[in-house]
Motif scaffolding. Structure first.
Motif, PDB file in Angstrom:
ATOM      1  N   GLN A 150       0.497  -1.216   0.387  1.00  0.00           N
ATOM      2  CA  GLN A 150       0.294   0.185  -0.163  1.00  0.00           C
ATOM      3  C   GLN A 150       1.305   1.265   0.204  1.00  0.00           C
ATOM      4  O   GLN A 150       2.170   1.145   0.672  1.00  0.00           O
ATOM      5  N   GLN A 151       0.574   1.874  -1.286  1.00  0.00           N
ATOM      6  CA  GLN A 151       1.020   3.115  -0.749  1.00  0.00           C
ATOM      7  C   GLN A 151       1.247   3.890   0.938  1.00  0.00           C
ATOM      8  O   GLN A 151       0.326   4.394   1.398  1.00  0.00           O
ATOM      9  N   PRO A 152       2.389   5.073   0.867  1.00  0.00           N
ATOM     10  CA  PRO A 152       2.043   5.168   2.320  1.00  0.00           C
ATOM     11  C   PRO A 152       1.811   6.155   2.930  1.00  0.00           C
ATOM     12  O   PRO A 152       1.516   6.996   1.686  1.00  0.00           O
ATOM     13  N   SER A 153       1.568   7.169   3.482  1.00  0.00           N
ATOM     14  CA  SER A 153       1.278   8.462   4.045  1.00  0.00           C
ATOM     15  C   SER A 153       2.060   9.070   4.130  1.00  0.00           C
ATOM     16  O   SER A 153       3.237   8.293   4.217  1.00  0.00           O
ATOM     17  N   GLU A 154       2.402  10.423   3.765  1.00  0.00           N
ATOM     18  CA  GLU A 154       3.599  11.739   4.182  1.00  0.00           C
ATOM     19  C   GLU A 154       3.456  10.750   5.528  1.00  0.00           C
ATOM     20  O   GLU A 154       4.874  11.413   5.839  1.00  0.00           O
ATOM     21  N   GLN A 155       3.141  10.925   6.460  1.00  0.00           N
ATOM     22  CA  GLN A 155       3.181  10.704   7.555  1.00  0.00           C
ATOM     23  C   GLN A 155       3.915   9.506   8.318  1.00  0.00           C
ATOM     24  O   GLN A 155       5.077   9.459   9.013  1.00  0.00           O
ATOM     25  N   TRP A 200       7.857  -0.006  -0.234  1.00  0.00           N
ATOM     26  CA  TRP A 200       7.638   0.935  -0.989  1.00  0.00           C
ATOM     27  C   TRP A 200       7.577   1.496  -1.950  1.00  0.00           C
ATOM     28  O   TRP A 200       6.845   1.607  -2.850  1.00  0.00           O
ATOM     29  N   SER A 201       9.136   1.491  -2.509  1.00  0.00           N
ATOM     30  CA  SER A 201       9.178   1.766  -3.608  1.00  0.00           C
ATOM     31  C   SER A 201       9.337   1.202  -4.725  1.00  0.00           C
ATOM     32  O   SER A 201       8.944   1.462  -5.659  1.00  0.00           O
ATOM     33  N   ILE A 202       9.760  -0.185  -4.293  1.00  0.00           N
ATOM     34  CA  ILE A 202       9.100  -1.424  -5.432  1.00  0.00           C
ATOM     35  C   ILE A 202       7.456  -0.962  -5.634  1.00  0.00           C
ATOM     36  O   ILE A 202       7.163  -1.146  -6.732  1.00  0.00           O
ATOM     37  N   GLY A 203       6.714  -1.081  -5.142  1.00  0.00           N
ATOM     38  CA  GLY A 203       5.224  -0.593  -4.764  1.00  0.00           C
ATOM     39  C   GLY A 203       4.487  -0.278  -5.961  1.00  0.00           C
ATOM     40  O   GLY A 203       4.081   0.829  -6.612  1.00  0.00           O
ATOM     41  N   GLU A 204       5.234   1.482  -5.349  1.00  0.00           N
ATOM     42  CA  GLU A 204       5.429   2.417  -6.237  1.00  0.00           C
ATOM     43  C   GLU A 204       5.813   2.342  -7.552  1.00  0.00           C
ATOM     44  O   GLU A 204       5.166   2.699  -8.887  1.00  0.00           O
ATOM     45  N   ALA A 205       6.909   1.807  -7.645  1.00  0.00           N
ATOM     46  CA  ALA A 205       7.094   1.458  -9.678  1.00  0.00           C
ATOM     47  C   ALA A 205       6.337   0.448 -10.436  1.00  0.00           C
ATOM     48  O   ALA A 205       6.864  -0.098 -11.524  1.00  0.00           O
ATOM     49  N   ASN A 206       5.543  -0.115  -9.417  1.00  0.00           N
ATOM     50  CA  ASN A 206       4.758  -1.227  -9.959  1.00  0.00           C
ATOM     51  C   ASN A 206       3.387  -1.267  -9.270  1.00  0.00           C
ATOM     52  O   ASN A 206       2.775  -1.653  -9.918  1.00  0.00           O
ATOM     53  N   HIS A 207       3.109   0.740  -9.304  1.00  0.00           N
ATOM     54  CA  HIS A 207       1.804   0.630  -9.596  1.00  0.00           C
ATOM     55  C   HIS A 207       1.013   0.137  -8.593  1.00  0.00           C
ATOM     56  O   HIS A 207      -0.820   0.001  -8.678  1.00  0.00           O
ATOM     57  N   TYR A 208       1.903   0.019  -7.260  1.00  0.00           N
ATOM     58  CA  TYR A 208       1.013  -1.071  -6.036  1.00  0.00           C
ATOM     59  C   TYR A 208       0.312  -1.466  -6.827  1.00  0.00           C
ATOM     60  O   TYR A 208      -0.888  -2.308  -5.715  1.00  0.00           O
ATOM     61  N   ALA A 209       1.120  -3.178  -7.073  1.00  0.00           N
ATOM     62  CA  ALA A 209       0.137  -3.625  -7.626  1.00  0.00           C
ATOM     63  C   ALA A 209       0.887  -4.848  -7.994  1.00  0.00           C
ATOM     64  O   ALA A 209       1.446  -6.458  -8.361  1.00  0.00           O
ATOM     65  N   GLU A 252      23.941   3.699   3.243  1.00  0.00           N
ATOM     66  CA  GLU A 252      24.132   3.705   2.248  1.00  0.00           C
ATOM     67  C   GLU A 252      22.813   3.144   0.650  1.00  0.00           C
ATOM     68  O   GLU A 252      22.713   4.464   0.515  1.00  0.00           O
ATOM     69  N   LEU A 253      22.423   2.783   1.480  1.00  0.00           N
ATOM     70  CA  LEU A 253      21.023   1.603   0.981  1.00  0.00           C
ATOM     71  C   LEU A 253      20.241   3.202   1.268  1.00  0.00           C
ATOM     72  O   LEU A 253      19.185   3.202   0.336  1.00  0.00           O
ATOM     73  N   PHE A 254      19.850   3.357   2.763  1.00  0.00           N
ATOM     74  CA  PHE A 254      18.224   4.038   2.617  1.00  0.00           C
ATOM     75  C   PHE A 254      18.810   5.241   2.074  1.00  0.00           C
ATOM     76  O   PHE A 254      17.564   5.778   1.161  1.00  0.00           O
ATOM     77  N   ASP A 255      19.832   6.201   1.999  1.00  0.00           N
ATOM     78  CA  ASP A 255      20.597   6.761   1.710  1.00  0.00           C
ATOM     79  C   ASP A 255      19.699   7.303  -0.407  1.00  0.00           C
ATOM     80  O   ASP A 255      19.855   8.196  -0.997  1.00  0.00           O
ATOM     81  N   ARG A 256      20.574   5.614  -1.037  1.00  0.00           N
ATOM     82  CA  ARG A 256      20.091   5.978  -2.136  1.00  0.00           C
ATOM     83  C   ARG A 256      18.571   5.569  -2.535  1.00  0.00           C
ATOM     84  O   ARG A 256      17.931   5.517  -3.731  1.00  0.00           O
ATOM     85  N   TYR A 257      17.774   4.706  -1.331  1.00  0.00           N
ATOM     86  CA  TYR A 257      16.350   4.354  -1.865  1.00  0.00           C
ATOM     87  C   TYR A 257      14.987   5.785  -1.001  1.00  0.00           C
ATOM     88  O   TYR A 257      13.792   6.027  -1.735  1.00  0.00           O
ATOM     89  N   ALA A 258      15.796   5.933  -0.542  1.00  0.00           N
ATOM     90  CA  ALA A 258      14.134   7.105   1.124  1.00  0.00           C
ATOM     91  C   ALA A 258      14.660   8.394  -0.101  1.00  0.00           C
ATOM     92  O   ALA A 258      13.275   8.989  -0.175  1.00  0.00           O
ATOM     93  N   LYS A 260      15.280   9.057  -3.681  1.00  0.00           N
ATOM     94  CA  LYS A 260      14.218   9.411  -4.539  1.00  0.00           C
ATOM     95  C   LYS A 260      12.771   8.422  -4.194  1.00  0.00           C
ATOM     96  O   LYS A 260      12.042   9.179  -5.024  1.00  0.00           O
ATOM     97  N   LEU A 261      12.035   7.976  -2.965  1.00  0.00           N
ATOM     98  CA  LEU A 261      10.724   7.933  -2.983  1.00  0.00           C
ATOM     99  C   LEU A 261      10.314   9.080  -2.465  1.00  0.00           C
ATOM    100  O   LEU A 261       8.625   9.816  -3.300  1.00  0.00           O
ATOM    101  N   ALA A 262      11.230   9.832  -1.474  1.00  0.00           N
ATOM    102  CA  ALA A 262       9.790  10.876  -1.423  1.00  0.00           C
ATOM    103  C   ALA A 262       9.977  12.211  -2.409  1.00  0.00           C
ATOM    104  O   ALA A 262       8.653  12.354  -2.912  1.00  0.00           O
ATOM    105  N   VAL A 263      10.934  12.046  -3.483  1.00  0.00           N
ATOM    106  CA  VAL A 263      10.694  12.802  -4.594  1.00  0.00           C
ATOM    107  C   VAL A 263       9.814  12.336  -5.714  1.00  0.00           C
ATOM    108  O   VAL A 263       8.633  13.299  -6.030  1.00  0.00           O
ATOM    109  N   ARG A 264       9.331  10.879  -5.423  1.00  0.00           N
ATOM    110  CA  ARG A 264       8.354  10.451  -6.287  1.00  0.00           C
ATOM    111  C   ARG A 264       6.956  10.540  -6.034  1.00  0.00           C
ATOM    112  O   ARG A 264       5.901  10.381  -7.075  1.00  0.00           O
ATOM    113  N   LEU A 265       6.652  10.602  -4.396  1.00  0.00           N
ATOM    114  CA  LEU A 265       5.266  10.820  -3.892  1.00  0.00           C
ATOM    115  C   LEU A 265       5.405  12.265  -3.901  1.00  0.00           C
ATOM    116  O   LEU A 265       4.308  12.411  -3.232  1.00  0.00           O
ATOM    117  N   ASP A 266       6.159  12.881  -3.987  1.00  0.00           N
ATOM    118  CA  ASP A 266       5.695  14.265  -3.852  1.00  0.00           C
ATOM    119  C   ASP A 266       5.510  15.156  -2.055  1.00  0.00           C
ATOM    120  O   ASP A 266       4.985  15.166  -2.000  1.00  0.00           O
TER     121      ASP A 266
END
Length: 288
Positions: A150-155, A200-209, A252-258, A260-266
Motif C-alpha cells: 500500500q502507498q504510505p501516507s506522508e506521515q 514502498w519503492s517497489i510498490g510505487e514502481a509497480n503501481h502498487y500491484a 548507504e542503501l537507505f540514502d539510495r532509496y528514501a 528518490k521515493l520522497a521525490v516520486r511521492l512528492d
C-alpha cells in the motif's frame, strides 16, 4: 465437491490430504462451505506451501470443545492454536495450525456459516471449493490484492525515515561500548525500516500491484543484484567489524532509496537529518 481442490493441490501436498479433505467434508454435513486461501488459491504454491483452508459450519462449538477431531488429518508433530481471527461485523474464525510428521502442514480455520459474508470479505485470495447449498451466489475470483503493498501516507513515510536515522547513533554507541547484543538488535530495527522503504519503492514502481509475500520472501525478485547483495551483507554481524560494516551499508542503501521515493511521492524528506547523522557516524567510525 468442486474440482478446484484437486487441480491446484495435486502433486503439491501429499495425495492423502486431498482425499482426507474430500471425505471429511462428505461426512460432516454441518460444514456447508469450505474455502482455500493463500498461495494455493492463486496458483503460487510449491511442495512446501501450507494448505490454508476454512470450514464454515452450522455447529461451530462442536469443533471448539476439544481437538480430538483433528486427529483425523494425521499424526501431528506440533500444533498452534492462536486466538480467534476477527472478521467484520463481530464474526470470528478459529485457527488450528498443524504440522504433521510427514512434513505436511494444514492451517485449518473453523467458523459459523453465519460468518460467510464476513469471510468472503476477509481477504482477496479466497477460492470456494465446497458449497453444499450454493450459499455463495457470486463466488469471488481469487487474487493477491489483499497483500499488495500500500502507498504510505506522508506521515508514515516521515516516521520511517525518522526512526531509521534515530536508531543509527545507538548502533554506533553499542559498537564503541562493545555491547554485541545491543548492536545486533538496533541493526535489526534499522534493517526493518530500510526494508519498508525498499518495499514502498517497489510498490510505487509497480503501481502498487505487487505482493512481496510473507516476510518479504519475494523481495530479491524486485531488486537489482548490487542492492540485493548489499542488503544481504547487512546480516553479517558475527563481530564488531562486521556490525560496523552493516551499519554503513544500511546507511548507504537507505540514502539510495528514501530520497528518490520522497521525490516520486512528492513528500518532504528530512535530508538535513540524514546528512547530519551520516556525517556524525562516519567521523566517529574513522576515530575508532
Amino acid at each position: 465437491m468442486d474440482e478446484y481442490f484437486f487441480i491446484h493441490y495435486k502433486g503439491v501436498i501429499p495425495m492423502i490430504y486431498e482425499q482426507l479433505i474430500t471425505v471429511f467434508l462428505g461426512i460432516h454435513k454441518d460444514i456447508l462451505v469450505a474455502g482455500v486461501e493463500g498461495s494455493g488459491a492463486v496458483s503460487k504454491q510449491d511442495a512446501y506451501s501450507d494448505l490454508d483452508i476454512t470450514f464454515l459450519t452450522t455447529d461451530c462449538e462442536k469443533y471448539l470443545r476439544d481437538d480430538k477431531w483433528l486427529d483425523y488429518f494425521g499424526v501431528r508433530m506440533i500444533m498452534q492454536k492462536p486466538g480467534p481471527i476477527d472478521l467484520i461485523n463481530g464474526h470470528q474464525i478459529h485457527p488450528f495450525l498443524m504440522v504433521f510428521k510427514d512434513g505436511g502442514r494444514i492451517d485449518l480455520k473453523v467458523g459459523s456459516v453465519d460468518a460467510l459474508d464476513a469471510y468472503l470479505q476477509w481477504e482477496s485470495s479466497i477460492q470456494i471449493i465446497h458449497d453444499v447449498h450454493q450459499l455463495v451466489l457470486d463466488a469471488p475470483t481469487p487474487t493477491e490484492e489483499s497483500f499488495y503493498i500500500q502507498q504510505p501516507s506522508e506521515q508514515q513515510f516521515t516516521a520511517c525515515v525518522n526512526e531509521f536515522f534515530w536508531l543509527a547513533p545507538y548502533v554506533l554507541k553499542g559498537i564503541v561500548r562493545k555491547q554485541f547484543m545491543y548492536v545486533a538488535k538496533h541493526l535489526q530495527w534499522m534493517r526493518e525500516e530500510l526494508i519498508q522503504i525498499i518495499s514502498w519503492s517497489i510498490g510505487e514502481a509497480n503501481h502498487y500491484a505487487v505482493n512481496l509475500g510473507n516476510a518479504e520472501k519475494y523481495l530479491e525478485d524486485y531488486m537489482n543484484s548490487r542492492d540485493w547483495n548489499m542488503l544481504t551483507m547487512t546480516y553479517r554481524m558475527s563481530n564488531y567489524d562486521e556490525q560496523q560494516e552493516s551499519l554503513l551499508l544500511l546507511l548507504e542503501l537507505f540514502d539510495r532509496y528514501a530520497p528518490k521515493l520522497a521525490v516520486r511521492l512528492d513528500y518532504r524528506y528530512a535530508h538535513e537529518d540524514g546528512v547530519q547523522v551520516i556525517n556524525y557516524i562516519s567521523t566517529k567510525i574513522e576515530a575508532i
